[in-house]
Motif scaffolding. Structure first.
Motif, short mmCIF file in Angstrom:
data_model
loop_
_atom_site.label_atom_id
_atom_site.label_comp_id
_atom_site.label_asym_id
_atom_site.label_seq_id
_atom_site.Cartn_x
_atom_site.Cartn_y
_atom_site.Cartn_z
N THR A 131 -88.74 -5.06 12.12
CA THR A 131 -87.79 -4.41 12.50
C THR A 131 -87.81 -3.30 10.58
O THR A 131 -87.26 -2.22 10.66
CB THR A 131 -86.81 -5.42 12.71
N LEU A 132 -88.60 -4.33 9.58
CA LEU A 132 -88.41 -3.93 8.19
C LEU A 132 -89.10 -2.72 8.23
O LEU A 132 -89.32 -2.12 7.21
CB LEU A 132 -88.92 -5.27 7.63
N GLY A 133 -90.59 -2.03 8.78
CA GLY A 133 -90.97 -1.68 8.66
C GLY A 133 -92.64 -1.85 8.85
O GLY A 133 -93.53 -1.07 8.47
N PHE A 134 -92.91 -3.26 8.51
CA PHE A 134 -93.95 -3.16 8.74
C PHE A 134 -94.88 -3.64 9.84
O PHE A 134 -93.67 -3.53 10.54
CB PHE A 134 -94.61 -5.37 8.06
N ASN A 135 -96.28 -3.40 9.63
CA ASN A 135 -96.56 -3.44 11.15
C ASN A 135 -98.06 -4.37 11.36
O ASN A 135 -99.17 -4.70 12.08
CB ASN A 135 -97.43 -2.02 11.35
N CYS A 136 -97.66 -4.97 10.46
CA CYS A 136 -99.20 -6.50 10.76
C CYS A 136 -98.96 -7.14 9.67
O CYS A 136 -98.64 -7.61 8.78
CB CYS A 136 -100.26 -5.92 9.78
N ILE A 137 -99.46 -8.48 10.97
CA ILE A 137 -98.50 -9.90 10.47
C ILE A 137 -100.04 -10.24 9.92
O ILE A 137 -101.08 -10.53 10.99
CB ILE A 137 -98.15 -10.70 10.89
N LEU A 138 -100.34 -11.06 8.73
CA LEU A 138 -101.74 -11.23 7.90
C LEU A 138 -102.13 -12.58 8.86
O LEU A 138 -102.18 -13.76 8.05
CB LEU A 138 -102.54 -11.22 6.72
N GLY A 139 -102.12 -12.90 9.73
CA GLY A 139 -101.69 -13.84 10.61
C GLY A 139 -102.63 -14.29 12.65
O GLY A 139 -102.41 -12.86 12.88
N PRO A 140 -102.64 -14.68 13.16
CA PRO A 140 -102.70 -16.33 13.31
C PRO A 140 -104.03 -16.94 11.66
O PRO A 140 -104.73 -16.60 12.39
CB PRO A 140 -102.68 -17.01 14.21
N CYS A 141 -103.40 -17.54 10.97
CA CYS A 141 -104.34 -19.00 10.50
C CYS A 141 -105.08 -20.05 11.46
O CYS A 141 -104.44 -20.49 12.17
CB CYS A 141 -103.35 -19.81 9.67
N SER A 142 -106.21 -19.65 11.83
CA SER A 142 -106.91 -20.43 12.65
C SER A 142 -107.68 -21.15 11.81
O SER A 142 -109.31 -21.66 13.20
CB SER A 142 -108.05 -18.97 13.04
N ASP A 143 -108.24 -21.33 10.79
CA ASP A 143 -108.81 -22.69 10.42
C ASP A 143 -108.10 -23.65 10.61
O ASP A 143 -107.39 -24.04 11.37
CB ASP A 143 -108.54 -22.85 8.75
N ILE A 144 -109.48 -24.55 11.02
CA ILE A 144 -109.39 -25.73 11.73
C ILE A 144 -109.18 -27.09 9.84
O ILE A 144 -109.79 -27.40 9.70
CB ILE A 144 -110.17 -26.66 12.59
N ASN A 145 -108.19 -28.04 10.33
CA ASN A 145 -108.00 -29.00 9.48
C ASN A 145 -108.68 -30.47 9.52
O ASN A 145 -109.01 -30.99 9.45
CB ASN A 145 -106.99 -29.12 9.11
#
Length: 552
Positions: A131-145
């Motif tokens: 909605t805000l005009g961003f087009n990419c989310i740098l996720g998901p974090c796919s690392d295992i703890n």
């Protein structure tokens, strides 16, 4: 790839100058609200995208105006491909957090362990950011703890179980896509087993190919199978795979493993090349050239604040891009590599609907009732009672004593740590406390400044028991939260008050091993406001249930 798109992209590339082609492979961050500088990067250096934070726009209206201006600037170029406008809206890290629905974060979603909820929550993240005009989310974090002492992943991960992390990472990708944004799994081939923060130095993980194949790579394969658009590299050395190069600069890791063995056909984006893992070991232009040669499609320089502290980050950005251009001109870097990466980048931008900028900003699309309800459900379902040796939970009566173990000054540091922090005026403890007041709970608060007096063995302070202690944590780059000091407060409280101590953890449960004598431990797996409220509501509800169940 559709033939029409491929033909269009091929024609474009044939008519682009080397400078135009190289610039499209860079994703840059910039300091504060210097929008004119951002526009100049589009016009003069032909950059292909931006890493944006709360620092660049701190209201929804500002964010939409910014993305609109950058989108307009991009379409004035001969190569009118839209910009990648990326944010770290991953739950635990976020932008415009006061104005958007972040949910409780991935570790809480892993605790709730509902793939449907994980997908719903990420759909919400995608919708609001879109909605805000961003087009990419740098996720998901796919690392295992894998390493509970990891200083930078923690609540950003879905947990420590390989298959669970894999399933939830795939659900997150599906949710982000249905929310209208492109997704980026990170930090390949896995940052969860490090004991160091790559924002500070270059970590090393001593795992073999077979170990990686059976653990860290499984969630990434799951996201690939789910159609993830980008995969972000980790600045981590895997000496048993490539003893010379960290993953970001390794052909063996990016091409032989990610491309060939795992079949990834999307975009490879580097983690920020300004992080000290890179800067302390490689010159800026050298690192960018080596990353592209290794197989990266997009080079990100998002951590501008590191170099801004030293001065001259703008010069470093320009020098890096010009350094790549010179490397191609002198034959150090093949132009075919640039063309191949650019073909992939432009094809994604022209194919995906996410890159069509929204025509207008709808204020009501943020923090809607539906979105808040989903976040609250995720937070509620995540809460776990991990210890209840003395039967103290649920509480049997009002009149308990409440303390926050975290130094209030720490939250002020968190708020001031760039634009990917909580960005909320209240710490989780304060949200928790206020919700208890709202629910009519009767308790006495002992302020942080009085804890030393309260916990002294010879203190004559009299308090109402049980003693409820709230712990919290925020994994942010370059910031050490006061976890050790909080643990010391809990241990001293247990030494003095024994089984009357109840810890409510608005954080991960990895601290629990420090408290072998503690009888009662309730964990929300999140320091987000929605989790603080949900946990307070559970405590209040428990008091009501206990009161109504007492014999007349």
């Amino acid at each position: 790839m559709p033939q029409d798109t491929l033909k269009h992209v091929s024609t474009l590339i044939r008519h682009m100058s080397l400078a135009e082609k190289v610039g499209q492979l860079f994703v840059l961050g910039y300091s504060g609200k210097d929008t004119d500088y951002a526009k100049s990067l589009v016009r003069e250096l032909h950059v292909g995208g931006f890493y944006l934070t709360h620092d660049n726009a701190d209201t929804p209206e500002e964010a939409y105006k910014l993305t609109s201006q950058l989108d307009y600037e991009a379409h004035l170029r001969a190569c009118d491909a839209p910009l990648l406008l990326a944010v770290d809206q991953e739950g635990a890290w976020g932008v415009l957090v006061e104005h958007t629905t972040t949910g409780p974060g991935n570790l809480a979603l892993g605790s709730a362990d509902s793939l449907a909820l994980t997908e719903k929550m990420h759909r919400v993240l995608g919708r609001e950011i879109r909605t805000l005009g961003f087009n990419c989310i740098l996720g998901p974090c796919s690392d295992i703890n894998s390493n509970p002492n990891n200083p930078i992943i923690g609540v950003r991960s879905f947990g420590e179980e390989t298959e669970k992390v894999a399933a939830h990472a795939a659900a997150a990708v599906k949710g982000l896509h249905s929310g209208g944004v492109v997704s980026s799994a990170k930090h390949f081939p896995g940052h969860g087993d490090t004991g160091e923060d790559s924002h500070r130095l270059l970590p090393s993980v001593d795992k073999s190919w077979d170990q990686l194949r059976r653990s860290d790579l499984v969630p990434f394969q799951s996201t690939i199978d789910a159609g993830v658009d980008l995969i972000m590299t980790g600045h981590i050395l895997y000496p048993k795979i490539d003893p010379q190069n960290p993953a970001t600069l390794s052909k063996k890791i990016l091409q032989d493993i990610l491309r060939k063995k795992m079949g990834f056909k999307g975009l490879i984006i580097t983690d920020s090349m300004n992080m000290w893992a890179m800067r302390k070991n490689y010159a800026p232009a050298e690192a960018a050239v080596r990353a592209l040669e290794a197989g990266a499609d997009l080079v990100m320089l998002s951590e501008e604040h590191y170099e801004n502290q030293l001065g001259g980050y703008k010069d470093k950005q320009r020098e890096t891009i010009h350094g790549v251009i010179r490397a191609v001109e002198c034959g150090e870097l093949a132009e075919d590599i640039i063309d191949a990466a650019l073909t992939r980048v432009l094809s994604v931008k022209y194919e995906r609907e996410a890159f069509t900028h929204p025509a207008r900003f709808v204020r009501g699309s943020l923090q809607s009732g539906e979105h808040q309800h989903i976040a609250a459900e995720c937070a509620r379902e995540a809460i776990r009672v991990l210890r209840n040796r003395s039967g103290s939970w649920p509480l049997k009566q009002d009149g308990f004593t409440l303390i926050g173990a975290s130094n209030p000054q720490m939250h002020q540091l968190v708020i001031g740590t760039r634009g990917i922090g909580p960005n909320e005026p209240k710490a989780a403890y304060d949200v928790f406390k206020d919700e208890l007041y709202t629910r009519g709970c009767r308790f006495t608060e002992v302020g942080y400044e009085l804890l030393e007096t309260l916990l002294a063995q010879d203190s004559r302070c009299r308090i109402d028991l049980p003693l409820v202690i709230v712990t919290e944590d925020y994994p942010l780059p370059g910031l050490d939260y006061d976890g050790a000091a909080q643990a010391d407060i809990v241990r001293r409280a247990v030494d003095k008050f024994g089984d009357a101590v109840i810890v409510v953890a608005l954080r991960s449960d990895y601290e629990l091993g420090n408290f072998p004598e503690l009888a009662t431990y309730v964990c929300a797996y999140s320091s987000r406001a929605c989790s603080a409220r949900a946990t307070a509501q559970l405590l209040a509800q428990s008091l009501e249930i206990s009161a109504t169940s007492e014999p007349a």
